[in-house]
Design a protein around this motif. Structure first.
Motif, PDB file in Angstrom:
ATOM      1  N   PRO A  37       3.035   1.576  -4.720  1.00 55.17           N
ATOM      2  CA  PRO A  37       2.330   2.699  -5.364  1.00 55.17           C
ATOM      3  C   PRO A  37       3.165   3.977  -5.427  1.00 55.17           C
ATOM      4  O   PRO A  37       3.129   4.679  -6.438  1.00 55.17           O
ATOM      5  N   VAL A  38       3.913   4.266  -4.352  1.00 50.20           N
ATOM      6  CA  VAL A  38       4.709   5.506  -4.350  1.00 50.20           C
ATOM      7  C   VAL A  38       5.802   5.432  -5.413  1.00 50.20           C
ATOM      8  O   VAL A  38       5.990   6.376  -6.197  1.00 50.20           O
ATOM      9  N   LEU A  39       6.508   4.294  -5.463  1.00 51.86           N
ATOM     10  CA  LEU A  39       7.573   4.160  -6.468  1.00 51.86           C
ATOM     11  C   LEU A  39       6.985   4.202  -7.878  1.00 51.86           C
ATOM     12  O   LEU A  39       7.582   4.770  -8.789  1.00 51.86           O
TER      13      LEU A  39
ATOM     14  N   PHE B  61       0.794  -1.236   0.000  1.00 53.01           N
ATOM     15  CA  PHE B  61       0.000   0.000   0.000  1.00 53.01           C
ATOM     16  C   PHE B  61       0.826   1.286   0.000  1.00 53.01           C
ATOM     17  O   PHE B  61       0.274   2.364  -0.190  1.00 53.01           O
ATOM     18  N   VAL B  62       2.115   1.175   0.246  1.00 54.18           N
ATOM     19  CA  VAL B  62       2.919   2.407   0.268  1.00 54.18           C
ATOM     20  C   VAL B  62       4.065   2.355  -0.754  1.00 54.18           C
ATOM     21  O   VAL B  62       4.088   3.134  -1.702  1.00 54.18           O
ATOM     22  N   TYR B  63       4.995   1.403  -0.580  1.00 53.21           N
ATOM     23  CA  TYR B  63       6.220   1.452  -1.394  1.00 53.21           C
ATOM     24  C   TYR B  63       5.920   1.314  -2.886  1.00 53.21           C
ATOM     25  O   TYR B  63       6.368   2.134  -3.689  1.00 53.21           O
TER      26      TYR B  63
ATOM     27  N   ARG C 224       5.745   9.707 -12.958  1.00 55.90           N
ATOM     28  CA  ARG C 224       6.022  11.146 -13.050  1.00 55.90           C
ATOM     29  C   ARG C 224       7.323  11.385 -13.815  1.00 55.90           C
ATOM     30  O   ARG C 224       7.411  12.273 -14.647  1.00 55.90           O
ATOM     31  N   ARG C 225       8.323  10.556 -13.504  1.00 58.13           N
ATOM     32  CA  ARG C 225       9.620  10.701 -14.187  1.00 58.13           C
ATOM     33  C   ARG C 225       9.439  10.483 -15.691  1.00 58.13           C
ATOM     34  O   ARG C 225       9.953  11.244 -16.512  1.00 58.13           O
TER      35      ARG C 225
ATOM     36  N   VAL D 208       4.207   5.781  -8.828  1.00 56.45           N
ATOM     37  CA  VAL D 208       3.802   7.146  -9.186  1.00 56.45           C
ATOM     38  C   VAL D 208       5.042   8.012  -9.464  1.00 56.45           C
ATOM     39  O   VAL D 208       5.023   8.881 -10.361  1.00 56.45           O
ATOM     40  N   ILE D 209       6.132   7.738  -8.728  1.00 56.00           N
ATOM     41  CA  ILE D 209       7.380   8.487  -8.987  1.00 56.00           C
ATOM     42  C   ILE D 209       7.916   8.125 -10.383  1.00 56.00           C
ATOM     43  O   ILE D 209       8.325   8.999 -11.145  1.00 56.00           O
ATOM     44  N   ASP D 210       7.876   6.825 -10.703  1.00 49.83           N
ATOM     45  CA  ASP D 210       8.327   6.394 -12.038  1.00 49.83           C
ATOM     46  C   ASP D 210       7.460   7.011 -13.131  1.00 49.83           C
ATOM     47  O   ASP D 210       7.964   7.488 -14.149  1.00 49.83           O
TER      48      ASP D 210
ATOM     49  N   THR E  81       6.649  10.842 -17.377  1.00 53.57           N
ATOM     50  CA  THR E  81       5.870  11.964 -17.925  1.00 53.57           C
ATOM     51  C   THR E  81       6.768  13.174 -18.157  1.00 53.57           C
ATOM     52  O   THR E  81       6.688  13.839 -19.193  1.00 53.57           O
TER      53      THR E  81
END
Lengths: 268, 169
Positions: free
Chosen positions: B36-38, B32-34, B44-45, B40-42, B47
């Protein structure tokens, strides 16, 4: 003024079906509850490409930790495999350590049996001031190191680090046995480093609070925050380093196969 | 060893429980954290990288269009200059032609006028000679108090007409 009671072992505050619930276990559940609540909150708000403040904070922590561990592992794919373990160790330990200095921890007591005597025992105690907790994390970490070593290099290749035919490689066999002892000593050092620091901090705070209850404990509370952070960082970084060593082909094997020594990347 | 384990409060049940707790924590945080966060960061990168690439392409396209615009303007300037030069040359040639034709026409007109004037003068001189010869004959008749015959009159007048120009010059 009551005497200061210091116990190495955590105290049982109740039992469910013969299973003793210890005060450190309550703290571990509270720490887990805090982390679950954070996970639930971020899950509820959702992960957006344009993050809000809360998501930005979570991303800052997660990406910062990831970059730190990836710089140790130096392999993005492997770093992603290890990240849940190393990041959870770091976050769980520092949350547990910091919650251990909250007001009420150690000071709220209940009457209960401990070491054969009815006495006032604290309802909450810092989770890492219990060998059961630190040993559990250490065993989990070192077991994961062995698992990832076998997964990355294969059972034979990884096992050759510990076992060698004595009639062919007597020195290698000796080094292997030292390696095995080394792995076990990692568990012991992990366990007692964390336990010792946190338990010592608890004792220090207890003694200072007993001697000078007002203002004097404040610098020591700040120091305990710092120690809590450092201990979490040391535990997690060492785990990452051990994982990196475990997935790296060792010299003897590399020599045997005619490959480069030491730093050869694992192939999957 | 047993005393140490007892003193530290190590219990298998507590140890296993804490390991289970920690495993659950890793599972929940990873799920639920690592991840999804990674992710969304990927995302974003990716994008940002795609946007930068697109911006770079747009910049290159703009530079290309600017270069084409400058080339077109330069070509148009050159063509305009060439056209102007050609127009100047043609107009100069036309001016020369027109002037030449005008000069020729003017010269023709002058020649024609001169001829007409000469012709008129000659006819006037002839008429004057005729009238003068007739007047002279009539005057001679009056002076001589005699009347010439028609033939004499005509003969005198013809003779006068022939001699008058030399007499008047």
């Amino acid at each position: 003024m009551n005497a200061v009671a210091i116990s190495l072992a955590s105290e049982a505050v109740g039992s469910v079906g013969g299973f003793e619930i210890r005060n450190t276990m309550l703290m571990a559940w509270l720490a887990m509850g805090v982390l679950f609540l954070l996970a639930f909150c971020i899950r509820r708000t959702g992960y957006r490409l344009m993050p809000g403040r809360f998501q930005a904070l979570i991303e800052l922590v997660v990406s910062g930790l990831y970059d730190l561990f990836a710089s140790i592992v130096q392999d993005d794919r492997m770093a992603r495999k290890f990240f849940p373990l190393t990041a959870s160790i770091f976050i769980f330990i520092i949350i547990g350590n910091w919650m251990g200095i909250l007001p009420g921890v150690g000071s709220i007591t209940i009457q209960g049996m401990h070491e054969g005597y009815m006495q006032a025992i604290p309802l909450f105690r810092s989770m890492n001031a219990d060998v059961n907790m630190t040993l559990a994390i250490a065993v989990f970490a070192i077991a994961s190191v062995q698992f990832f070593g076998v997964w990355a290099l294969g059972f034979r290749s990884y096992g050759s680090k510990f076992v060698a035919a004595p009639w062919k490689h007597p020195i290698q066999m000796f080094v292997g046995s030292l390696e095995m002892v080394g792995e076990l000593s990692r568990i012991v050092s992990f366990t007692f480093r964390l336990f010792g620091n946190i338990f010592a901090g608890e004792v220090l705070l207890l003694v200072i609070s007993y001697l000078v209850p007002y203002l004097a404990p404040v610098p020591f509370l700040a120091m305990e925050l710092f120690v809590g952070l450092i201990q979490g960082l040391v535990f997690a970084l060492l785990t990452a380093v051990f994982l990196k060593i475990a997935i790296t082909e060792h010299e003897a094997h590399a020599d045997h196969d005619g490959h480069d020594m030491g730093t050869a990347a694992p192939s999957f | 060893m047993g005393d140490l384990v007892h003193a530290l409060g190590i219990q298998w049940s507590a140890l296993i429980a804490q390991m289970v707790n920690f495993s659950i924590l890793i599972f929940v945080l990873a799920k639920f954290v690592y991840k999804p966060v990674l992710k969304v960061i990927d995302d974003r990168r990716d994008t940002i990288a795609a946007s930068l690439e697109k911006a770079k392409e747009i910049d290159q396209h703009k530079e290309r269009i600017d270069a084409e615009r400058v080339a077109i303007l330069r070509k148009a300037d050159e063509e305009a200059a060439a056209l102007l030069e050609r127009a100047k040359l043609e107009s100069e040639a036309l001016r020369v032609d027109v002037e030449k034709v005008a000069r020729a026409q003017a010269a023709q007109l002058v020649t024609k006028g001169m001829e007409q004037l000469e012709h008129e003068r000659a006819s006037m001189v002839r008429e004057l000679q005729n009238k003068l010869a007739h007047a002279i004959v009539l005057s001679a008749e009056k002076i001589l108090r005699r009347e010439f015959s028609k033939e004499d009159q005509a003969s005198f007048e013809d003779e006068l007409k022939q001699n008058l120009p030399s007499m008047l010059s």
